[in-house]
Design a protein around this motif. Structure first.
Motif, PDB file in Angstrom:
ATOM      1  N   ASP A  68       2.587   0.754   9.726  1.00  6.33           N
ATOM      2  CA  ASP A  68       3.257  -0.152   8.859  1.00  6.33           C
ATOM      3  C   ASP A  68       2.239  -1.290   8.310  1.00  6.33           C
ATOM      4  O   ASP A  68       2.469  -1.725   7.162  1.00  6.33           O
ATOM      5  CB  ASP A  68       4.391  -0.800   9.398  1.00  6.33           C
ATOM      6  N   ARG A  69       1.078  -1.246   8.865  1.00 10.22           N
ATOM      7  CA  ARG A  69      -0.001  -2.487   8.500  1.00 10.22           C
ATOM      8  C   ARG A  69      -1.086  -1.712   8.925  1.00 10.22           C
ATOM      9  O   ARG A  69      -1.499  -1.132   9.952  1.00 10.22           O
ATOM     10  CB  ARG A  69       0.321  -3.698   9.512  1.00 10.22           C
ATOM     11  N   TRP A  70      -2.138  -2.123   8.073  1.00  7.51           N
ATOM     12  CA  TRP A  70      -3.582  -1.738   7.934  1.00  7.51           C
ATOM     13  C   TRP A  70      -4.452  -2.982   7.728  1.00  7.51           C
ATOM     14  O   TRP A  70      -4.039  -3.743   7.154  1.00  7.51           O
ATOM     15  CB  TRP A  70      -3.789  -0.737   7.248  1.00  7.51           C
ATOM     16  N   SER A  71      -5.861  -2.837   8.078  1.00  8.15           N
ATOM     17  CA  SER A  71      -6.739  -3.713   7.775  1.00  8.15           C
ATOM     18  C   SER A  71      -7.597  -3.094   6.686  1.00  8.15           C
ATOM     19  O   SER A  71      -7.476  -2.091   6.352  1.00  8.15           O
ATOM     20  CB  SER A  71      -7.563  -4.326   8.982  1.00  8.15           C
ATOM     21  N   VAL A  72      -8.385  -4.022   5.783  1.00 12.47           N
ATOM     22  CA  VAL A  72      -9.117  -3.547   4.674  1.00 12.47           C
ATOM     23  C   VAL A  72     -10.080  -2.527   5.366  1.00 12.47           C
ATOM     24  O   VAL A  72     -10.353  -1.581   4.964  1.00 12.47           O
ATOM     25  CB  VAL A  72      -9.620  -4.763   4.103  1.00 12.47           C
TER      26      VAL A  72
ATOM     27  N   LEU B  75       0.808  -1.043  -0.136  1.00  9.52           N
ATOM     28  CA  LEU B  75       0.087   0.049  -0.031  1.00  9.52           C
ATOM     29  C   LEU B  75       0.946   1.441   0.072  1.00  9.52           C
ATOM     30  O   LEU B  75       1.736   1.430   1.121  1.00  9.52           O
ATOM     31  CB  LEU B  75      -1.012  -0.021   1.155  1.00  9.52           C
ATOM     32  N   ALA B  76       0.960   1.936  -0.906  1.00 11.00           N
ATOM     33  CA  ALA B  76       1.881   3.040  -1.238  1.00 11.00           C
ATOM     34  C   ALA B  76       1.051   4.299  -0.876  1.00 11.00           C
ATOM     35  O   ALA B  76      -0.147   4.575  -1.300  1.00 11.00           O
ATOM     36  CB  ALA B  76       2.374   3.067  -2.537  1.00 11.00           C
ATOM     37  N   ALA B  77       1.672   5.378  -0.036  1.00  9.90           N
ATOM     38  CA  ALA B  77       1.196   6.671   0.239  1.00  9.90           C
ATOM     39  C   ALA B  77       2.251   7.552   0.354  1.00  9.90           C
ATOM     40  O   ALA B  77       3.317   7.301   0.440  1.00  9.90           O
ATOM     41  CB  ALA B  77       0.471   6.375   1.637  1.00  9.90           C
TER      42      ALA B  77
ATOM     43  N   ARG C  23      -3.440  -6.212   5.850  1.00  8.26           N
ATOM     44  CA  ARG C  23      -3.450  -7.437   6.424  1.00  8.26           C
ATOM     45  C   ARG C  23      -4.252  -8.402   5.651  1.00  8.26           C
ATOM     46  O   ARG C  23      -3.660  -9.607   5.620  1.00  8.26           O
ATOM     47  CB  ARG C  23      -4.089  -7.577   7.649  1.00  8.26           C
ATOM     48  N   GLU C  24      -5.189  -8.309   4.900  1.00 11.09           N
ATOM     49  CA  GLU C  24      -5.864  -9.344   4.310  1.00 11.09           C
ATOM     50  C   GLU C  24      -5.380  -9.372   2.969  1.00 11.09           C
ATOM     51  O   GLU C  24      -6.050 -10.370   2.059  1.00 11.09           O
ATOM     52  CB  GLU C  24      -7.506  -9.159   4.391  1.00 11.09           C
TER      53      GLU C  24
ATOM     54  N   MET D 220       7.410   8.152  -0.991  1.00  8.85           N
ATOM     55  CA  MET D 220       6.391   7.486  -0.758  1.00  8.85           C
ATOM     56  C   MET D 220       6.771   6.607   0.187  1.00  8.85           C
ATOM     57  O   MET D 220       7.902   5.939   0.490  1.00  8.85           O
ATOM     58  CB  MET D 220       6.015   6.376  -1.894  1.00  8.85           C
ATOM     59  N   ALA D 221       5.818   6.307   1.391  1.00  6.44           N
ATOM     60  CA  ALA D 221       5.983   5.105   1.980  1.00  6.44           C
ATOM     61  C   ALA D 221       4.997   3.958   1.733  1.00  6.44           C
ATOM     62  O   ALA D 221       4.086   4.163   1.032  1.00  6.44           O
ATOM     63  CB  ALA D 221       5.534   5.722   3.603  1.00  6.44           C
TER      64      ALA D 221
END
Length: 291
Positions: A175-179, A163-165, A250-251, A244-245
């Motif tokens: 560093d990590r996200w859920s949908v 996931l680029a932002a 997660r899913e 970009m980071a």
């Protein structure tokens, strides 16, 4: 005797380490070990004293100058063949979803070192691969999510989708996200993305349908939109730009392989030269993804 096994031998003789030698030859350690064993079987003797550091045996020391001479003669023979092929037309198909600088670096190496004239076309990855299978281009550099073996193709590297932002975007703070965390986050949708359908399915399974702030097949336009904080985007790691980071979803654990494919009737020697050039030009990318 297989010349590849001789190259494995030289790499191990130079490094004294199977892992380092395999990395230098762009193969796995078991592949290199099997090649060394085949070479030793051909010669009927042990070439290395196995231990914490693999040093040359007495027989290996005797074989070393012959191995160097073999590879040098091969280099000279290839150079002679290249001079005979000057001006040969090579039709190259490029997937639009590949990192521009790595691709241009490869083409620069090809143009500078190989005796060929290039004719380059671009398109979606599946369209480029199909043109190559039908013989409408000689070489195709493209990406695929299909894990099955590919005929007449070499895998240059494997990479994850991230996931680029923009570094100033709220998504860059973790560093990590859920949908579900991303349900209200605008997305820049890369229309040519090889993983687009699968990613959409995974989001739908979580009951989330992201709002698209931009939908485009132009990778530079999509990257510019991300850097402008208009939205975030799912993209292969090699497409990240300065500013970009990257974060995980997660899913959504997806990856792709970047491959160099050749049409079935392509000249094997020329394909080998083009593959070597591609591996050289993308070495930094492959080492980065291996870490």
């Amino acid at each position: 005797m297989n010349l590849i096994f001789v190259r494995y031998f030289l790499a191990l003789a130079d490094t004294g380490n199977f892992t380092a030698a395999a990395e230098r030859c762009h193969v796995t350690q078991p592949t290199l070990s099997a090649g060394i064993a085949r070479l030793e079987a051909e010669l009927g003797t042990r070439l290395f004293d196995r231990g914490r550091r693999s040093g040359l045996s007495t027989a290996g020391q005797r074989f070393l100058p012959h191995a160097r001479a073999i590879t040098e003669e091969w280099r000279l023979a290839r150079a002679e063949q290249r001079s005979d092929q000057r001006g040969r037309l090579v039709r190259v198909g490029l997937a639009s979803t590949l990192p521009v600088m790595a691709v241009m670096g490869w083409l620069q190496v090809v143009q500078r070192q190989l005796p060929v004239d290039l004719e380059i076309s671009e398109g979606a990855a599946d369209a480029v691969a199909e043109r190559c299978r039908r013989g409408r281009c000689d070489i195709a550099l493209h990406a695929t999510r299909d894990p099955s073996p590919l005929d007449n193709a070499a895998v240059l590297w494997r990479e994850p989708y991230v996931l680029a932002a923009a570094t100033g975007h709220i998504v860059a703070t973790r560093d990590r996200w859920s949908v579900k965390d991303l349900a209200d986050t605008p997305f820049v949708l890369r229309a040519a993305c090889e993983a687009h359908d699968e990613a959409q399915r995974l989001f739908t399974c979580e009951g989330v349908r992201p709002r698209a702030v931009l939908r485009s097949a132009d990778e530079e336009r999509c990257a510019a939109a991300v850097l402008a904080c208009l939205g975030v985007s799912l993209m292969p790691r090699s497409l990240l730009r300065p500013g970009m980071a990257a974060a995980e979803i997660r899913e959504v654990a997806l990856d792709r392989r970047v491959v160099l494919a050749a049409r079935p009737e392509a000249d094997a020697e020329l394909v080998a030269l083009l593959r070597d050039a591609a591996q050289s030009a993308t070495r930094d990318l492959r080492l980065d993804f291996a870490r």
